[in-house]
Write an enzyme that holds these catalytic residues in place. Structure first.
Site, short mmCIF file in Angstrom:
data_model
loop_
_atom_site.label_atom_id
_atom_site.label_comp_id
_atom_site.label_asym_id
_atom_site.label_seq_id
_atom_site.Cartn_x
_atom_site.Cartn_y
_atom_site.Cartn_z
N ARG A 71 4.06 13.41 0.06
CA ARG A 71 3.12 14.60 -0.46
C ARG A 71 1.82 14.56 0.44
O ARG A 71 1.45 15.75 0.58
CB ARG A 71 2.73 14.36 -2.03
CG ARG A 71 4.21 14.45 -2.92
CD ARG A 71 3.90 14.57 -4.24
NE ARG A 71 3.18 13.09 -4.77
CZ ARG A 71 2.96 12.97 -5.80
NH1 ARG A 71 3.33 13.77 -6.94
NH2 ARG A 71 2.54 11.87 -6.46
N GLU A 108 2.99 -0.23 -5.98
CA GLU A 108 2.92 -0.77 -7.56
C GLU A 108 4.06 -1.51 -7.86
O GLU A 108 4.24 -2.44 -8.63
CB GLU A 108 2.75 0.54 -8.18
CG GLU A 108 1.35 1.20 -7.99
CD GLU A 108 1.49 2.33 -6.85
OE1 GLU A 108 1.23 3.55 -7.30
OE2 GLU A 108 2.04 2.18 -5.89
#
Length: 187
Positions: A71, A108
């Site tokens: 993105r 993460e």
């Protein structure tokens, strides 16, 4: 290229908040994904965001934008075009042709490797790194390190959204080393 007024900036920020949608339990249970596709599909919101980030690029005297896959490509390429500077993609391993520089990093929920073309930047470049989200900071840290390894100077890391509760800003303390951190929205 326009400079956004304070009132205009406030209106854009309000619109951006409205256009970011929470998607619970994506990509796994317990994670709340920040979906920016409604923002990207709204030309006023997307254009306003691009204006804000292009203003930062010009203020910093950046000569290149490095957009982080995936993105960050969308945001970074539009900002580079608006600010009239070059765009350089930071891609997942194995996607760029020719010689590359690479860095591994932790996410993460996993790990990955990111690469830059070895000849994409040089010591004359001031770089604005652009990504959509700053979470734990692993990706940003790797990209900032890659930018420095080319001899270029990171001027700043600019993100649409900083997820402060994940500690990315703290992790990046040393990695920023004089570069600014600009989060359009912090939660």
């Amino acid at each position: 290229m326009t400079t956004t007024s304070r009132a205009g900036r406030d209106a854009v920020l309000a619109l951006l908040h409205e256009r970011i949608r929470d998607v619970p339990d994506h990509p796994r249970p317990g994670v709340v994904f920040k979906d920016i596709t409604p923002l990207l599909s709204d030309p006023v919101a997307f254009g306003g965001l691009v204006d804000l980030l292009a203003d930062e690029c010009v203020r910093l005297g950046a000569t290149r934008i490095v957009g982080v896959e995936a993105r960050g490509f969308i945001l970074g390429a539009a900002v580079a075009a608006r600010a009239r500077v070059g765009f350089v993609p930071a891609r997942k391993a194995g996607k760029l042709p020719g010689p590359t520089l690479s860095r591994g990093y932790d996410l993460e929920y996993g790990s990955a490797v990111i690469e830059l073309k070895a000849d994409a930047l040089d010591a004359r470049d001031r770089v604005l790194v652009v990504d959509d989200v700053l979470a734990t900071g692993g990706t940003a840290e790797a990209v900032l390190d890659l930018v420095r390894s080319t001899g270029a100077t990171p001027a700043a890391l600019a993100v649409l959204l900083e997820l402060g509760f994940l500690g990315g800003r703290e992790r990046l303390g040393r990695a920023l080393a004089g570069a600014e951190l600009h989060a359009v929205i912090s939660v």
